[in-house]
Design an enzyme around this catalytic site. Structure first.
Site, PDB file in Angstrom:
ATOM      1  N   CYS A  79       1.157  -1.153   0.382  1.00 36.75           N
ATOM      2  CA  CYS A  79       0.007  -0.321   0.302  1.00 36.75           C
ATOM      3  C   CYS A  79       1.134   1.249   0.305  1.00 36.75           C
ATOM      4  O   CYS A  79       1.417   1.494  -1.249  1.00 36.75           O
ATOM      5  CB  CYS A  79      -1.051   0.359   1.305  1.00 36.75           C
ATOM      6  SG  CYS A  79      -2.619   1.015   0.775  1.00 36.75           S
ATOM      7  N   ILE A 133      -7.647  -0.667   1.985  1.00 41.85           N
ATOM      8  CA  ILE A 133      -7.308   0.664   2.755  1.00 41.85           C
ATOM      9  C   ILE A 133      -6.987   1.626   2.219  1.00 41.85           C
ATOM     10  O   ILE A 133      -5.531   2.578   2.355  1.00 41.85           O
ATOM     11  CB  ILE A 133      -6.993   0.705   4.258  1.00 41.85           C
ATOM     12  CG1 ILE A 133      -7.532  -1.120   5.364  1.00 41.85           C
ATOM     13  CG2 ILE A 133      -7.052   1.795   5.236  1.00 41.85           C
ATOM     14  CD1 ILE A 133      -6.239  -1.116   6.366  1.00 41.85           C
ATOM     15  N   ARG A 134      -7.732   2.858   1.596  1.00 45.23           N
ATOM     16  CA  ARG A 134      -7.396   3.891   1.274  1.00 45.23           C
ATOM     17  C   ARG A 134      -6.246   4.106   0.022  1.00 45.23           C
ATOM     18  O   ARG A 134      -4.937   4.436   0.277  1.00 45.23           O
ATOM     19  CB  ARG A 134      -7.251   5.129   2.038  1.00 45.23           C
ATOM     20  CG  ARG A 134      -7.954   5.495   3.053  1.00 45.23           C
ATOM     21  CD  ARG A 134      -7.910   7.158   3.416  1.00 45.23           C
ATOM     22  NE  ARG A 134      -7.206   6.344   4.748  1.00 45.23           N
ATOM     23  CZ  ARG A 134      -6.047   6.794   4.604  1.00 45.23           C
ATOM     24  NH1 ARG A 134      -5.080   7.831   3.611  1.00 45.23           N
ATOM     25  NH2 ARG A 134      -4.763   6.870   5.253  1.00 45.23           N
ATOM     26  N   HIS A 169      -3.240  -5.407   1.248  1.00 49.22           N
ATOM     27  CA  HIS A 169      -2.874  -4.966   3.468  1.00 49.22           C
ATOM     28  C   HIS A 169      -2.397  -6.779   3.784  1.00 49.22           C
ATOM     29  O   HIS A 169      -3.524  -7.479   3.998  1.00 49.22           O
ATOM     30  CB  HIS A 169      -3.309  -4.633   4.191  1.00 49.22           C
ATOM     31  CG  HIS A 169      -2.725  -3.003   3.705  1.00 49.22           C
ATOM     32  ND1 HIS A 169      -1.806  -2.908   4.851  1.00 49.22           N
ATOM     33  CD2 HIS A 169      -3.730  -2.307   3.576  1.00 49.22           C
ATOM     34  CE1 HIS A 169      -2.442  -1.570   4.679  1.00 49.22           C
ATOM     35  NE2 HIS A 169      -3.047  -1.034   3.943  1.00 49.22           N
ATOM     36  N   GLU A 171      -1.435  -8.408   5.558  1.00 54.43           N
ATOM     37  CA  GLU A 171      -0.689  -8.493   6.435  1.00 54.43           C
ATOM     38  C   GLU A 171      -2.281  -8.054   7.579  1.00 54.43           C
ATOM     39  O   GLU A 171      -1.720  -8.599   8.803  1.00 54.43           O
ATOM     40  CB  GLU A 171       0.166  -7.635   6.897  1.00 54.43           C
ATOM     41  CG  GLU A 171      -0.331  -6.795   7.319  1.00 54.43           C
ATOM     42  CD  GLU A 171      -0.292  -5.427   6.228  1.00 54.43           C
ATOM     43  OE1 GLU A 171      -0.209  -5.956   5.355  1.00 54.43           O
ATOM     44  OE2 GLU A 171      -0.717  -3.888   6.273  1.00 54.43           O
TER      45      GLU A 171
HETATM   46  N1  GLN Z   1      -3.015   6.358   1.426  1.00 52.23           N
HETATM   47  C1  GLN Z   1      -2.354   6.169   2.118  1.00 52.23           C
HETATM   48  C2  GLN Z   1      -1.179   6.209   1.718  1.00 52.23           C
HETATM   49  O1  GLN Z   1      -1.448   7.989   0.420  1.00 52.23           O
HETATM   50  C3  GLN Z   1      -1.804   4.338   1.681  1.00 52.23           C
HETATM   51  C4  GLN Z   1      -2.471   3.924   2.258  1.00 52.23           C
HETATM   52  C5  GLN Z   1      -2.356   2.375   3.183  1.00 52.23           C
HETATM   53  O2  GLN Z   1      -1.194   2.119   3.592  1.00 52.23           O
HETATM   54  N2  GLN Z   1      -3.311   1.735   3.471  1.00 52.23           N
HETATM   55  O3  GLN Z   1       0.469   6.685   1.625  1.00 52.23           O
END
Ligand code: GLN
Length: 193
Positions: A79, A133-134, A169, A171
Protein backbone atom coordinates in the site's frame (compact mmCIF):
# COMPACT_ATOMS: atom_id res chain seq x y z
CA UNK A 1 16.83 -15.62 7.10
CA UNK A 2 16.34 -12.22 8.66
CA UNK A 3 13.83 -9.62 7.45
CA UNK A 4 13.84 -5.97 8.47
CA UNK A 5 10.48 -4.23 8.74
CA UNK A 6 10.41 -0.46 8.46
CA UNK A 7 8.67 0.54 11.69
CA UNK A 8 8.44 4.31 11.56
CA UNK A 9 4.70 4.45 11.06
CA UNK A 10 1.77 2.34 9.90
CA UNK A 11 0.96 -1.38 9.97
CA UNK A 12 4.37 -2.88 10.74
CA UNK A 13 3.49 -5.10 13.73
CA UNK A 14 1.10 -7.08 11.56
CA UNK A 15 3.92 -7.95 9.15
CA UNK A 16 6.04 -9.03 12.09
CA UNK A 17 3.28 -11.41 13.19
CA UNK A 18 2.92 -12.86 9.68
CA UNK A 19 6.64 -13.58 9.50
CA UNK A 20 6.59 -15.16 12.97
CA UNK A 21 3.79 -17.50 11.80
CA UNK A 22 6.10 -18.52 8.98
CA UNK A 23 8.99 -19.03 11.43
CA UNK A 24 11.00 -16.26 9.81
CA UNK A 25 13.19 -14.02 11.93
CA UNK A 26 12.28 -10.35 11.70
CA UNK A 27 13.23 -7.11 13.37
CA UNK A 28 11.89 -3.58 13.37
CA UNK A 29 13.80 -0.78 11.71
CA UNK A 30 13.15 2.30 13.81
CA UNK A 31 16.33 4.30 13.41
CA UNK A 32 19.36 4.66 11.19
CA UNK A 33 21.53 2.25 13.15
CA UNK A 34 18.97 -0.54 12.67
CA UNK A 35 19.87 -0.43 8.97
CA UNK A 36 23.35 -1.73 9.86
CA UNK A 37 21.91 -5.07 10.96
CA UNK A 38 22.25 -7.87 8.45
CA UNK A 39 19.02 -8.41 6.54
CA UNK A 40 17.97 -10.59 3.62
CA UNK A 41 14.88 -8.57 2.81
CA UNK A 42 13.02 -5.45 3.86
CA UNK A 43 9.30 -4.70 4.20
CA UNK A 44 7.88 -1.23 3.64
CA UNK A 45 4.47 -1.37 5.34
CA UNK A 46 1.19 0.37 4.72
CA UNK A 47 0.47 3.65 6.42
CA UNK A 48 0.84 7.11 4.98
CA UNK A 49 3.45 7.39 2.29
CA UNK A 50 4.12 11.11 2.70
CA UNK A 51 4.62 10.73 6.46
CA UNK A 52 6.86 7.71 6.02
CA UNK A 53 8.91 9.51 3.39
CA UNK A 54 9.31 12.55 5.64
CA UNK A 55 10.41 10.38 8.57
CA UNK A 56 12.88 8.49 6.38
CA UNK A 57 14.38 11.81 5.31
CA UNK A 58 14.36 13.39 8.78
CA UNK A 59 15.99 10.33 10.36
CA UNK A 60 18.63 10.25 7.63
CA UNK A 61 17.53 6.80 6.50
CA UNK A 62 16.11 7.50 3.05
CA UNK A 63 19.33 7.27 1.02
CA UNK A 64 20.47 4.11 2.80
CA UNK A 65 17.17 2.31 2.18
CA UNK A 66 17.13 3.41 -1.45
CA UNK A 67 20.70 2.26 -1.96
CA UNK A 68 20.03 -1.13 -0.43
CA UNK A 69 17.08 -1.66 -2.78
CA UNK A 70 19.08 -0.43 -5.76
CA UNK A 71 21.76 -2.95 -4.82
CA UNK A 72 19.22 -5.77 -5.00
CA UNK A 73 17.96 -6.21 -1.43
CA UNK A 74 14.56 -7.93 -1.82
CA UNK A 75 11.79 -5.52 -0.85
CA UNK A 76 8.07 -5.93 -0.26
CA UNK A 77 6.00 -2.73 -0.25
CA UNK A 78 2.35 -2.85 0.83
CA UNK A 79 0.00 0.00 0.00
CA UNK A 80 1.92 3.11 1.13
CA UNK A 81 5.03 0.94 0.62
CA UNK A 82 3.99 0.47 -3.02
CA UNK A 83 3.79 4.24 -3.39
CA UNK A 84 7.26 4.59 -1.87
CA UNK A 85 8.70 2.20 -4.46
CA UNK A 86 6.89 3.59 -7.51
CA UNK A 87 8.92 5.37 -10.18
CA UNK A 88 6.08 7.87 -10.35
CA UNK A 89 2.97 8.67 -8.33
CA UNK A 90 0.73 10.18 -10.96
CA UNK A 91 -1.61 12.30 -8.90
CA UNK A 92 0.93 13.49 -6.36
CA UNK A 93 3.68 16.07 -6.59
CA UNK A 94 6.32 13.89 -4.98
CA UNK A 95 7.68 10.50 -5.94
CA UNK A 96 9.79 8.70 -3.39
CA UNK A 97 12.31 5.83 -3.62
CA UNK A 98 11.49 5.34 -7.33
CA UNK A 99 13.21 2.00 -7.80
CA UNK A 100 10.24 0.15 -9.29
CA UNK A 101 9.11 0.75 -12.85
CA UNK A 102 5.45 1.28 -12.02
CA UNK A 103 3.24 4.34 -12.21
CA UNK A 104 0.88 4.42 -9.22
CA UNK A 105 -2.18 6.42 -8.34
CA UNK A 106 -2.55 7.43 -4.69
CA UNK A 107 -5.94 7.03 -2.94
CA UNK A 108 -7.10 5.63 -6.24
CA UNK A 109 -10.43 4.34 -4.95
CA UNK A 110 -11.48 7.67 -3.45
CA UNK A 111 -11.05 8.77 0.13
CA UNK A 112 -14.39 7.87 1.67
CA UNK A 113 -15.32 4.58 0.03
CA UNK A 114 -11.72 3.59 -0.38
CA UNK A 115 -11.67 0.65 2.05
CA UNK A 116 -12.99 -2.75 1.08
CA UNK A 117 -12.24 -6.44 1.19
CA UNK A 118 -12.41 -8.82 -1.73
CA UNK A 119 -10.90 -12.07 -2.99
CA UNK A 120 -8.61 -12.20 -5.95
CA UNK A 121 -5.95 -14.11 -7.81
CA UNK A 122 -2.32 -13.69 -6.89
CA UNK A 123 0.26 -15.21 -9.21
CA UNK A 124 -2.33 -17.75 -10.45
CA UNK A 125 -3.47 -18.70 -6.94
CA UNK A 126 -7.19 -18.02 -6.61
CA UNK A 127 -9.29 -16.83 -3.70
CA UNK A 128 -6.63 -14.89 -1.87
CA UNK A 129 -8.17 -12.30 0.49
CA UNK A 130 -7.31 -8.71 -0.40
CA UNK A 131 -7.89 -5.86 2.06
CA UNK A 132 -7.78 -2.37 0.57
CA UNK A 133 -7.49 0.71 2.80
CA UNK A 134 -7.38 4.03 0.96
CA UNK A 135 -5.33 2.06 -1.48
CA UNK A 136 -3.39 3.05 -4.55
CA UNK A 137 -3.46 1.03 -7.71
CA UNK A 138 -0.88 0.64 -10.44
CA UNK A 139 -1.79 2.53 -13.61
CA UNK A 140 1.00 1.18 -15.77
CA UNK A 141 4.08 -1.01 -15.56
CA UNK A 142 7.39 -1.14 -17.38
CA UNK A 143 8.36 -4.13 -19.48
CA UNK A 144 10.43 -5.80 -16.74
CA UNK A 145 7.47 -5.84 -14.39
CA UNK A 146 5.38 -8.95 -13.88
CA UNK A 147 1.72 -8.30 -13.05
CA UNK A 148 0.61 -10.64 -10.24
CA UNK A 149 -2.94 -9.48 -9.44
CA UNK A 150 -5.68 -7.54 -11.16
CA UNK A 151 -8.92 -6.41 -9.50
CA UNK A 152 -11.60 -4.65 -11.56
CA UNK A 153 -9.15 -4.16 -14.43
CA UNK A 154 -6.65 -2.44 -12.15
CA UNK A 155 -3.21 -3.84 -11.35
CA UNK A 156 -2.93 -4.34 -7.60
CA UNK A 157 0.18 -6.53 -7.24
CA UNK A 158 3.38 -6.67 -9.24
CA UNK A 159 6.99 -7.76 -9.12
CA UNK A 160 10.11 -6.44 -10.75
CA UNK A 161 13.16 -8.55 -9.97
CA UNK A 162 13.51 -8.52 -6.19
CA UNK A 163 10.84 -5.87 -5.70
CA UNK A 164 7.31 -6.91 -4.80
CA UNK A 165 4.46 -4.44 -4.32
CA UNK A 166 0.81 -4.90 -3.38
CA UNK A 167 -1.86 -2.22 -3.22
CA UNK A 168 -3.66 -4.31 -0.62
CA UNK A 169 -2.73 -5.45 2.89
CA UNK A 170 -2.03 -9.20 3.17
CA UNK A 171 -0.80 -8.60 6.73
CA UNK A 172 -4.36 -7.70 7.78
CA UNK A 173 -5.63 -11.17 6.84
CA UNK A 174 -4.60 -14.61 8.05
CA UNK A 175 -3.58 -15.72 4.57
CA UNK A 176 0.16 -16.23 4.25
CA UNK A 177 0.32 -16.52 0.43
CA UNK A 178 1.95 -13.19 -0.31
CA UNK A 179 4.46 -13.36 2.53
CA UNK A 180 5.38 -16.88 1.43
CA UNK A 181 5.91 -15.53 -2.08
CA UNK A 182 8.20 -12.81 -0.73
CA UNK A 183 10.17 -15.40 1.23
CA UNK A 184 10.65 -17.48 -1.90
CA UNK A 185 11.91 -14.36 -3.69
CA UNK A 186 14.47 -13.96 -0.92
CA UNK A 187 15.45 -17.64 -1.09
CA UNK A 188 15.96 -17.42 -4.85
CA UNK A 189 17.97 -14.26 -4.39
CA UNK A 190 20.23 -15.98 -1.86
CA UNK A 191 20.83 -18.85 -4.29
CA UNK A 192 21.79 -16.57 -7.15
CA UNK A 193 23.89 -14.05 -5.21
N1 GLN B 1 -3.38 6.33 1.18
C1 GLN B 1 -2.15 5.98 1.81
C2 GLN B 1 -1.00 6.78 1.23
O1 GLN B 1 -1.21 7.59 0.42
C3 GLN B 1 -1.87 4.52 1.70
C4 GLN B 1 -2.88 3.77 2.51
C5 GLN B 1 -2.37 2.55 3.17
O2 GLN B 1 -1.16 2.28 3.23
N2 GLN B 1 -3.27 1.81 3.74
O3 GLN B 1 0.12 6.59 1.59
Amino acid sequence: MQIGILALQGAFIEHYKMLKSLNVEAFEIRQKKDLDKPMDGIILPGGESTTMYKLLKDLDMFDIVKEKIENGLPVFGTCAGLLLLAKKVNNHSTSYIQTMDIVAKKNAYGRQLGSFRTYGTFNNKENVPFVFIRAPFIESVGEDVEVLSIVDDMIVAARQGNQLATAFHPELTDDLTIHQYFISLIENNKKTS
